[in-house]
Design an enzyme around this catalytic site. Structure first.
Site, short mmCIF file in Angstrom:
data_model
loop_
_atom_site.label_atom_id
_atom_site.label_comp_id
_atom_site.label_asym_id
_atom_site.label_seq_id
_atom_site.Cartn_x
_atom_site.Cartn_y
_atom_site.Cartn_z
N ARG A 1 26.11 8.06 -6.30
CA ARG A 1 26.45 7.74 -5.66
C ARG A 1 27.39 7.71 -4.69
O ARG A 1 27.69 8.60 -3.52
CB ARG A 1 25.84 6.35 -5.12
CG ARG A 1 24.89 5.71 -4.79
CD ARG A 1 24.80 3.99 -4.50
NE ARG A 1 23.39 3.73 -4.81
CZ ARG A 1 22.74 2.64 -4.82
NH1 ARG A 1 23.30 2.12 -5.31
NH2 ARG A 1 21.65 2.55 -4.30
N LYS B 1 2.48 -2.65 -4.24
CA LYS B 1 1.70 -3.34 -2.85
C LYS B 1 1.64 -3.64 -1.49
O LYS B 1 2.54 -2.38 -1.55
CB LYS B 1 2.90 -4.75 -2.36
CG LYS B 1 2.77 -5.52 -3.80
CD LYS B 1 4.14 -7.39 -3.35
CE LYS B 1 3.87 -8.16 -4.25
NZ LYS B 1 5.43 -8.84 -3.83
N GLY C 1 13.43 4.49 -5.03
CA GLY C 1 14.22 4.65 -6.14
C GLY C 1 13.19 5.60 -7.20
O GLY C 1 13.41 5.88 -8.30
N GLY D 1 15.86 1.09 1.21
CA GLY D 1 15.02 0.33 2.67
C GLY D 1 15.84 1.63 4.36
O GLY D 1 14.45 1.66 4.96
P1 AMP Z 1 7.61 -1.07 -5.48
O1 AMP Z 1 8.59 -1.23 -4.87
O2 AMP Z 1 6.33 -1.61 -4.57
O3 AMP Z 1 7.05 0.10 -4.72
O4 AMP Z 1 6.61 -0.62 -6.45
C1 AMP Z 1 7.05 -0.54 -7.79
C2 AMP Z 1 6.85 -0.73 -8.84
O5 AMP Z 1 5.25 -0.61 -8.77
C3 AMP Z 1 6.19 -0.18 -10.27
O6 AMP Z 1 8.05 -0.69 -11.11
C4 AMP Z 1 5.38 0.08 -11.01
O7 AMP Z 1 5.51 0.17 -12.13
C5 AMP Z 1 4.87 -0.33 -10.33
N1 AMP Z 1 3.12 -0.01 -9.93
C6 AMP Z 1 1.94 0.95 -9.86
N2 AMP Z 1 1.42 0.81 -10.13
C7 AMP Z 1 0.52 -0.48 -10.45
C8 AMP Z 1 -0.01 -1.27 -10.86
N3 AMP Z 1 -1.58 -0.91 -10.92
N4 AMP Z 1 -0.48 -1.89 -11.14
C9 AMP Z 1 1.00 -3.01 -11.65
N5 AMP Z 1 2.03 -2.54 -11.50
C10 AMP Z 1 1.82 -0.98 -10.87
#
Ligand code: AMP
Length: 416
Positions: free
Chosen positions: A35, A218, A374, A397
């Site tokens: 940064r 999610k 990230g 974000g």
């Molecule tokens: P997000 O913060 O929603 O972008 O999610 C990122 C996180 O999703 C990462 O730390 C990944 O380890 C997790 N992730 C990706 N695929 C899976 C999965 N199939 N099951 C559980 N966690 C996951």
């Protein structure tokens, strides 16, 4: 709109909002200075053009109180080294008038963490939202936020915002302060200009086909961006943990895989929308499952819709990786946010690696690729592809909100 390249900084004092929210270890040493490096082109340009610099930033979430571990005094030396010139420090960002007034051309003053004042974020502290007095407290805080912003503005002749990471926040230093400068004396820094251009490449200057890859854990946190992209993309790859919400919604067995049970209808709606809009929605057909959430788990490939009890889908399977790569390789515009699996464990990183490789290949062949958020940035770094993509955004974000089509307050405050 005034631009940093057109502004005459000679003899002027510039107050520059940067994002120096760098990670520190327990001894206060910077563990990643990305940064700081990101803001250097803007800061050096102002100094070289004969200006004086007043640098301001937040660090962490001190919530309106002085918290020693979030003091920017810890980074004075690093900023000084990066700029190649001494850096003075103002221990109280709201009481720096004298230090600012004494600055001469070529000199630099770093202000203490803006968030030591609750006025920076402008949210009342210590009062619950349900409290009947909350609205009054909020009004009072907005008024003192303006005073705080006015004080910061009084230090300088012009204002530069180069903090893309906080551009989606309407804070004193990112937006309110701009009201105290006329249009000729406020501008975006080079980093902000680049970020805004990168978003524009994805939203307006689209070369087709356009493939977006949305992953992560999610669907609920990505729904705004998925809906906005639905009107723009040719191929939409939805992967990562959200896969299993889609599989369950279609009647699949997902074993122990993560799933948002209250989003099953939403998943079906997204599938219907894609069909109606002619978007090629690419979902995983197979997965690499583990018998525990660890790098040492036993693994097995299953159809994504047919995972037995005791197994958890943790990465895209070989067939899915091939389908993802195909939709990426032919693209001319690519956006990637969120990994295809639990990439932090090497055992479950093949899906994210396949995506990173296909993006690098498409970029070599002339595609424009933007990576943001990230985790996807961590992926391209992990697989050594960072030099083979068009642009890596510094915003999490802020990037997502910009791509959702929202106007970022930090940009609007300058553009008008
Ligand atoms: P997000 O913060 O929603 O972008 O999610 C990122 C996180 O999703 C990462 O730390 C990944 O380890 C997790 N992730 C990706 N695929 C899976 C999965 N199939 N099951 C559980 N966690 C996951």
């Amino acid at each position: 709109m005034m631009t940093i390249n057109n502004y005459n900084f000679a003899g002027k004092k510039a107050i520059v909002r940067v994002d120096f929210n760098v990670p520190l270890d327990e001894n206060g040493k910077i563990t990643d200075d990305t940064r700081i490096r990101g803001a250097l082109p803007t800061l050096k340009h102002i100094l070289e053009a004969g200006g004086a610099l007043i640098i301001m930033s937040h660090m962490g979430k001190p919530k309106g109180k002085v918290v020693a571990k979030y003091s920017l005094s810890q980074i004075v030396e690093a900023v000084s080294q990066a700029l190649g010139t001494p850096v003075q420090f103002a221990e109280d960002c709201a009481k720096a008038s004298e230090q600012a007034a004494a600055l001469k051309a070529g000199e630099v003053l770093l202000l203490e963490n803006l968030r030591f004042y609750a006025e920076e974020e402008g949210k009342p502290v210590g009062i619950d939202k349900e409290d009947p007095a909350y609205e009054e407290a909020k009004k009072a805080m907005k008024a003192s936020q303006k005073e705080f912003a006015k004080t910061l503005a009084s230090y300088a002749d012009c204002y530069v915002n180069d903090a893309f990471g906080t551009a989606h926040r309407k804070h004193a230093s990112t937006a309110v302060i701009a009201d105290y400068f006329d249009a000729d004396n406020k501008m975006l820094g080079f980093l902000m200009e680049k970020e805004v251009q990168a978003v524009d490449n994805i939203l307006s200057n689209i070369k087709r086909p356009f493939t977006a890859i949305m992953g992560g854990s999610k669907v609920s946190t990505k729904i705004g961006i998925i809906e906005n992209l639905m009107d723009k993309v040719d191929n939409l790859i939805l992967c990562g943990g959200m896969t299993y919400t889609f599989m369950k919604a279609q009647g699949g067995q997902i074993g122990e895989s993560i799933c948002e049970n209250d989003k099953l209808d939403l998943a079906l709606e997204i599938m219907a929308q894609a069909k109606a809009k002619g978007v090629n929605l690419v979902l995983a057909t197979d997965c690499v499952a583990g018998d525990s959430f660890s790098n040492d788990a036993n693994t097995q490939i299953f159809p994504a819709k047919d995972i037995p009890a005791g197994w958890e889908g943790m990465d895209a399977g070989p067939e899915s990786r091939k389908a993802f790569a195909e939709a990426i390789r032919g693209a001319k515009t690519i956006l990637w946010n969120g990994p295809a699996g639990v990439f932090e464990f090497d055992t479950f990183s093949a899906g994210s690696k396949a995506i990173a490789e296909a993006i690098a290949e498409a970029t070599d062949n002339g595609a424009y690729s933007l990576i943001g958020g990230g985790d996807s940035v961590a992926c391209v770094n992990k697989f050594g592809m960072a030099d083979r993509v068009s642009y890596i955004s510094t915003g999490g974000g802020a990037l997502l909100e910009a791509i959702e089509g929202k106007v970022l307050p930090g940009v609007a405050a300058i553009k008008g």
